[in-house]
Design a protein around this motif. Structure first.
Motif, mmCIF file in Angstrom:
data_model
loop_
_atom_site.group_PDB
_atom_site.id
_atom_site.type_symbol
_atom_site.label_atom_id
_atom_site.label_comp_id
_atom_site.label_asym_id
_atom_site.label_seq_id
_atom_site.Cartn_x
_atom_site.Cartn_y
_atom_site.Cartn_z
ATOM 1 N N GLN A 1 0.832 -1.203 0.000
ATOM 2 C CA GLN A 1 0.000 0.000 0.000
ATOM 3 C C GLN A 1 0.867 1.254 0.000
ATOM 4 O O GLN A 1 0.576 2.235 -0.687
ATOM 5 C CB GLN A 1 -0.915 -0.010 1.219
ATOM 6 N N VAL A 2 1.960 1.222 0.783
ATOM 7 C CA VAL A 2 2.868 2.377 0.824
ATOM 8 C C VAL A 2 3.457 2.650 -0.557
ATOM 9 O O VAL A 2 3.509 3.798 -1.027
ATOM 10 C CB VAL A 2 3.986 2.141 1.855
ATOM 11 N N LEU A 3 3.916 1.598 -1.227
ATOM 12 C CA LEU A 3 4.491 1.765 -2.562
ATOM 13 C C LEU A 3 3.445 2.286 -3.537
ATOM 14 O O LEU A 3 3.720 3.168 -4.366
ATOM 15 C CB LEU A 3 5.072 0.446 -3.064
ATOM 16 N N SER A 4 2.248 1.740 -3.447
ATOM 17 C CA SER A 4 1.189 2.150 -4.373
ATOM 18 C C SER A 4 0.809 3.609 -4.160
ATOM 19 O O SER A 4 0.634 4.364 -5.122
ATOM 20 C CB SER A 4 -0.029 1.245 -4.184
ATOM 21 N N VAL B 1 8.447 6.657 -5.937
ATOM 22 C CA VAL B 1 9.231 5.432 -6.064
ATOM 23 C C VAL B 1 9.804 5.305 -7.467
ATOM 24 O O VAL B 1 10.962 4.906 -7.661
ATOM 25 C CB VAL B 1 8.369 4.205 -5.706
ATOM 26 N N GLU B 2 9.011 5.637 -8.478
ATOM 27 C CA GLU B 2 9.463 5.498 -9.866
ATOM 28 C C GLU B 2 10.646 6.414 -10.166
ATOM 29 O O GLU B 2 11.530 6.055 -10.943
ATOM 30 C CB GLU B 2 8.305 5.807 -10.815
ATOM 31 N N LYS B 3 10.659 7.592 -9.570
ATOM 32 C CA LYS B 3 11.751 8.544 -9.801
ATOM 33 C C LYS B 3 12.411 8.869 -8.457
ATOM 34 O O LYS B 3 12.468 10.027 -8.042
ATOM 35 C CB LYS B 3 11.226 9.804 -10.472
ATOM 36 N N GLY C 1 1.018 -1.352 -13.513
ATOM 37 C CA GLY C 1 1.787 -0.474 -12.637
ATOM 38 C C GLY C 1 2.013 -1.007 -11.253
ATOM 39 O O GLY C 1 2.542 -0.296 -10.384
ATOM 40 N N SER C 2 1.625 -2.257 -10.984
ATOM 41 C CA SER C 2 1.796 -2.804 -9.635
ATOM 42 C C SER C 2 3.254 -3.199 -9.399
ATOM 43 O O SER C 2 3.975 -3.586 -10.319
ATOM 44 C CB SER C 2 0.886 -4.021 -9.445
#
Length: 636
Positions: free
Chosen positions: A15-18, A24-26, A66-67
């Motif tokens: 959930q944190v990452l989402s 996270v991606e950049k 995107g998961s």
């Protein structure tokens, strides 16, 4: 959404990452720290696996939805693991996955966050690695997990390391000043480099310029421009702090003044009056006030600005009580370091003295009994070292090879000494100059022979593994095991020599010849035979010394030349022909040389020069040495 501690729930890490997908991606060190902290605090069973995978570039993102997933190499591309449940999601080709590749800064933040998991890991190696990571890059956020990990630690050694690190982090980061002071005082005069590394930032200062001293500022001292601080440096502080304009340079002033000449005047001041700096400064100030020249400080303005401001050395640590405790601790440590440095210097001097004693003991015997100045004594040391090298070419076990080399070196150099005495020395008794020249020639010949046999390159004489390293008492005092072994060897030879001289017939005859050779001959003792055996014994001991010295010095044909001067100085200063004199001389020279090197560590040649000068002066007042010999040698 960033998760707060205590919200343990499976799937929370996912959930944190989402919720922070864009960050996270950049990921960058400046933006990603809250996300990493939330993962570490989520108490999700998968949090540690996610952080480790991210750091190892095993965290990916499916392009389709995107998961985020955990990655493992697979023949089909990647094997995927669900972050929320830890279950397998099958495989996917690499083209369908974006692999997250954090930079070194992000990996550093992840590594720091992982520490709280690693501190409780079942593997002791991982717990030690976590402690090492905290020691390098610990901060206030690590105090709580470290304190929690101490109570659960079962390994006494690791627990002690955790407790020490907890105190180090406490004195740096704890919010309670009294807790920090207590942590500082708990170390006493501990000599650990980690403690000094933690204390030094607490007493670090920086120079600042202020209009008024800020309330509550932790001031180390007030600086006076021109005395404690150069005027230029003080004004640079004002400029850096934005309290004054940049200094006006002569060239800039000249250019501005020339650009505003009007009818023979500058700012209303005739050019004829511009022959001094004060007038030029006044003209520039007028232009500056009128907005015709850039703002800059003339010399009088610099003086006024310096007088209007205060200059301070301030501690980076805001709490004065903490800096007082840190300074007191560093003073305690400095005093103890001084004592330990003295002890370390004494150990170095003692080990050097034992080396000189080993090198000189044979010379002391031959010089005392026979009055022969043997300039080839150093070459017997060299022969012993090469004997050890040759033995190691045939015996690969270094311990066995050294045990074989020691008696063999004695035998080889004993035989060489006897041959030299029979062929040369015995024909030159009572002719010291001819003896010196002859042995000097033999010395050169033996060096050249060694070069012809072994070459000019240094040969290795390797010590056994159990002699590697050093006996370390603390971060200041240590001594190598090889030097300890040489010290022990010196004691053994001292005891062996005393036994031979006091308890054997050979020793009795040597003492008789030394005291009165004519009376000894009349009692049936053959002085010629005693001289031969004495010279052989002295040469044999030099060979054993060569094996010992070769364990830490380069074995070359010039090895003996490096010790012949010190050997003669040892014998002369101690008293010729006396084993106790040789011991006293070696001790004096060893401590003297190390003492001089301590005050002049960058120039060992100068240290040796000063030592020789001291010895020359010493023998002027005590020409017979520290322990004068009685008998023939004393009367010659």
């Amino acid at each position: 959404m960033l998760v707060q501690p205590g919200q343990a729930e499976p799937g929370r890490a996912a959930q944190v990452l989402s919720d922070n997908q864009a960050l996270v991606e950049k990921a960058s060190r400046q933006t990603i720290e809250p996300v990493i902290a939330a993962l570490a605090a989520s108490e999700d069973p998968m949090a540690q696996a996610v952080l480790e995978a991210w750091s190892d570039k095993r965290l990916g993102q499916r392009k389709a939805d995107g998961s985020f997933v955990l990655l493992a190499p697979d023949a089909a591309g990647y094997a995927l693991t669900d972050i929320a449940t830890g279950e397998s999601l099958g495989t996917a080709p690499k083209s369908e996955i974006d692999e997250l590749k954090p930079n070194s800064g992000v990996r550093g933040l992840i590594g720091a966050a992982l520490v709280q998991f690693q501190l409780m890991d079942a593997d002791p190696a991982k717990r030690r690695a976590a402690l090492d990571a905290l020691a390098r890059d610990g901060n206030a956020s690590h105090l709580a997990p470290l304190r929690a990990a101490i109570a659960a630690e079962k390994d006494p050694e690791i627990k002690a390391a955790k407790e020490r690190l907890e105190r180090l982090l406490t004195l740096r980061f704890d919010a309670d000043p009294q807790a920090r002071i207590a942590a500082i005082d708990s170390f006493g005069a501990d000599l650990g480099l980690d403690l000094r590394g933690a204390l030094n930032p607490l007493v670090a200062t920086k120079q600042v310029a202020v209009t008024e001293v800020p309330e509550g500022a932790n001031v180390a001292r007030t600086l006076r421009p021109g005395k404690d601080l150069p005027r230029e440096a003080a004004y640079d502080l004002l400029v850096t702090a934005g309290l004054a304009p940049a200094r006006l340079t002569i060239s800039d002033q000249r250019a501005s003044l020339l650009a505003h000449v009007d009818n023979g005047k500058i700012a209303g001041i005739p050019l004829a009056e511009m022959d001094n700096q004060a007038t030029r400064d006044a003209a520039y100030t007028a232009l500056e006030t009128a907005g015709l020249a850039p703002s800059a400080a003339t010399e009088d303005e610099v003086t006024a600005a310096l007088a209007a401001h205060k200059f301070l050395d301030t501690y980076a640590e805001p709490d004065a009580a903490v800096t007082d405790a840190a300074r007191a601790a560093l003073k305690r440590i400095d005093r103890k370091v001084g004592l330990m440095q003295f002890a370390d210097l004494a150990l170095d001097a003692l080990s050097l003295a034992s080396i000189y004693f080993l090198a000189a003991i044979g010379l002391a015997i031959t010089f005392g009994v026979m009055r022969v100045i043997n300039m080839a004594h150093g070459e017997f040391i060299m022969m012993g070292a090469y004997t050890g090298y040759v033995v190691q070419q045939y015996i690969s076990n270094y311990t066995v090879s050294i045990l074989v080399a020691l008696p063999l070196a004695f035998a080889v150099t004993f035989a060489a000494g006897v041959a030299m005495e029979r062929l040369v020395i015995r024909h030159l008794y009572h002719r010291p100059l001819e003896t010196l020249l002859a042995t000097f020639g033999i010395s050169i010949a033996l060096q050249q022979l060694a070069k012809n046999i072994f070459g000019t390159q240094a040969r290795p004489l390797t010590s056994p593994a159990w002699l590697d390293g050093a006996l370390t008492f603390n971060d200041v005092v240590s001594i190598s095991y090889i030097r300890i072994a040489i010290f022990v060897l010196g004691l053994i030879f001292l005891g062996l020599f005393l036994f031979i001289m006091k308890k054997t017939r050979l020793g009795l005859e040597v003492r008789a010849v030394t005291q009165n050779p004519k009376m000894a001959a009349s009692m049936g003792i053959n002085p010629d035979r005693i001289n031969m055996l004495t010279f052989g014994l002295g040469s044999g001991i030099a060979g054993i010394a060569g094996v010992a010295i070769g364990l830490f010095a380069k074995v070359t044909s010039e090895l003996g030349s490096d010790y012949i001067v010190q050997s003669f100085m040892t014998v002369v200063v101690g008293g010729v022909g006396n084993i106790w004199g040789a011991l006293a001389g070696a001790t004096l020279i060893g401590f003297l040389q190390k003492g001089i090197e301590f005050f002049n560590p960058s120039n060992t040649l100068a240290a040796q020069t000063y030592m020789i000068v001291f010895i020359i002066i010493f023998i002027q007042f005590r020409p017979r040495g520290i322990i004068a010999l009685k008998g023939r040698a004393a009367g010659d």
